[in-house]
Design an enzyme around this catalytic site. Structure first.
Site, mmCIF file in Angstrom:
data_model
loop_
_atom_site.group_PDB
_atom_site.id
_atom_site.type_symbol
_atom_site.label_atom_id
_atom_site.label_comp_id
_atom_site.label_asym_id
_atom_site.label_seq_id
_atom_site.Cartn_x
_atom_site.Cartn_y
_atom_site.Cartn_z
ATOM 1 N N ASP A 60 0.675 -1.136 -0.211
ATOM 2 C CA ASP A 60 0.223 -0.035 -0.144
ATOM 3 C C ASP A 60 0.804 1.637 0.157
ATOM 4 O OD1 ASP A 60 -3.106 -0.699 -0.190
ATOM 5 O OD2 ASP A 60 -2.152 -1.869 2.365
ATOM 6 N N HIS A 76 -3.616 -1.764 -6.450
ATOM 7 C CA HIS A 76 -2.256 -0.601 -6.657
ATOM 8 C C HIS A 76 -4.188 0.807 -7.719
ATOM 9 C CE1 HIS A 76 0.662 -3.703 -7.519
ATOM 10 N NE2 HIS A 76 0.146 -4.402 -6.393
#
Length: 427
Positions: A13, A43
């Site tokens: 992340d 993503h």
């Protein structure tokens, strides 16, 4: 630009997708190669015109016309999830995503049987859950280790072999998890996978070698180094090699090299259970993210301060990087309360370095995890984030991100890819 490998140095992340999107705007980029993980990747990319997509299997450069995606043999390919992702991209005005996709024939297939097994196994752990995405990634990898006939992308070109392997997998699931959830019959699953093979190009290993000769290639990693299957904090890890290793194997086979780019935020995050020394409940409450919340399988999204000890560990076990991409600099500029952890206090000891162990020694990694649960952070003010990061990690920052789009990113310093290894950290 040259070939570049993009890897997250934390728990995931950190913004790999948005960094890859920025790199793929450069002239001469031919493709994005995915080299670990599978459909559990998330993503998030926001295009300059405001379109937003969560890239899972397609490369995060797909918004740039002409940039292709190649799923290498190290990817775990979920044809059903891939079709759904292609549908969302089509709705966003990218109708040719599947036309620009190639899949290595040796890539393992993730099926509904893997997904059901994953959820049944994780549910059985109760309060001792490891923090799975519930998408069958670990089951895909573990089944292949135990069964030579695990389904692969190339099997989708042979209907009889595909049905035979899916049937064996289905039977294994029903025997191992008699109380597990319902799953589709073999014919329905096979029909969907055969349709997948008719729509995409399934290729041999030589295809990637040609891509590398045609132009610059960005290798896009999934998850983060601290979740690595061998070097992460076991058992709260992934069944995937999240370091540079897979990408560099593919490059070496083609006689190529690439720049190593490590991605990190100006503060730390983690999804689900596991040690998180710098976690701060106040930051979790005041730095929420719309696309990162609590999930039924993955668990809560947690936020903490920058952890120089963990990041140095990531750098050391990977052999260092050529440069850093630092994201969320806009957040750091607006939050003077952010800090940096320069050391851990474990009992009476001050620990500034975690020593990487040999790959495969999971007992050692589990013992390390136990020590981290007892660690307390030794903090200092974060100050000017980019200066502090460059100082505590002793690596140059070559890409700075101040927001979600490519327009919010600045590339500086030595051009990426021009001299791989020249800036390699000496950690």
């Amino acid at each position: 630009m040259g070939h570049v490998i993009v890897v997250d140095l934390g728990f995931g992340d950190a913004g790999k997708g948005t960094v890859v999107d920025r790199l793929c705007e450069a002239a001469g980029v031919a493709a994005v190669v995915r080299f670990n993980g599978g459909a559990q990747a998330a993503h998030n990319v926001v295009a300059r015109d405001g379109r937003a997509h969560t890239f899972a299997q397609f490369g995060s450069g797909t918004f740039t016309p002409g940039v292709r995606t190649h799923l290498s043999r190290f990817m775990l390919v979920d044809p059903l999830a891939l079709a759904a992702e292609a549908g969302h991209l089509r709705a966003l005005g990218v109708p040719d995503a599947l036309d620009r996709l190639t899949v290595d024939r040796d890539a393992l297939l993730t099926t509904p049987y893997h997904r059901a097994a994953n959820r049944a196994r994780e549910a059985a752990r109760g309060a001792a859950r490891h923090g799975s995405c519930g998408m069958g990634i670990g089951e895909t990898a573990s089944y292949a280790l135990a069964h030579d006939d695990a389904p692969r992308a190339g099997d989708c070109l042979s209907p009889a072999r595909l049905r035979r392997r899916l049937a064996a997998l289905r039977d294994w699931y029903l025997a191992a998890f008699p109380s597990g959830g319902d799953v589709p019959d073999v014919d329905a699953c096979a029909d969907a996978f055969l349709a997948f093979a008719e729509r995409v190009r399934i290729v041999g290993g030589g295809h990637l070698h040609r891509l590398l000769r045609e132009g610059d290639v960005v290798f896009e990693g999934a998850q983060g180094v601290l979740l690595d299957e061998w070097h992460g904090f076991h058992p709260y890890t992934t069944w995937s090699t999240t370091t540079f290793a897979n990408a560099e194997t593919l490059l070496a086979e083609a006689g190529e090299t690439a720049t190593r780019l490590g991605v990190l935020r100006t503060y730390a995050t983690r999804h689900g259970p596991g040690p998180f020394v710098t976690e701060d409940a106040r930051l979790t409450a005041t730095l929420p993210e719309a696309h990162n919340g609590t999930g039924p399988w993955q668990g809560a999204f947690r936020v903490g301060h920058l952890d120089a000890v963990a990041l140095r560990y990531a750098l050391e076990l990977t052999g260092g990087v050529d440069g850093l991409a630092v994201t969320h600099l806009d957040v750091a500029g607006a939050r003077p309360d952010l800090r940096v952890c320069r050391a851990y206090a474990i009992g009476e000891r001050r620990v500034e370095r975690l020593e990487p162990g040999p790959p495969g020694d999971l007992d050692r990694q589990a013992a390390l995890t136990g020590r981290l649960f007892d660690a307390r952070p030794v903090y200092a003010p974060l100050g000017r984030a980019e200066e502090t990061i460059a100082d505590v990690l002793d690596v140059p920052i070559v890409l700075r991100s101040y927001g979600p789009t490519a327009a919010d990113k600045a590339v500086s310093g030595q051009p990426l890819g021009r001299n791989p290894g020249a800036l390699r950290s000496a950690v």
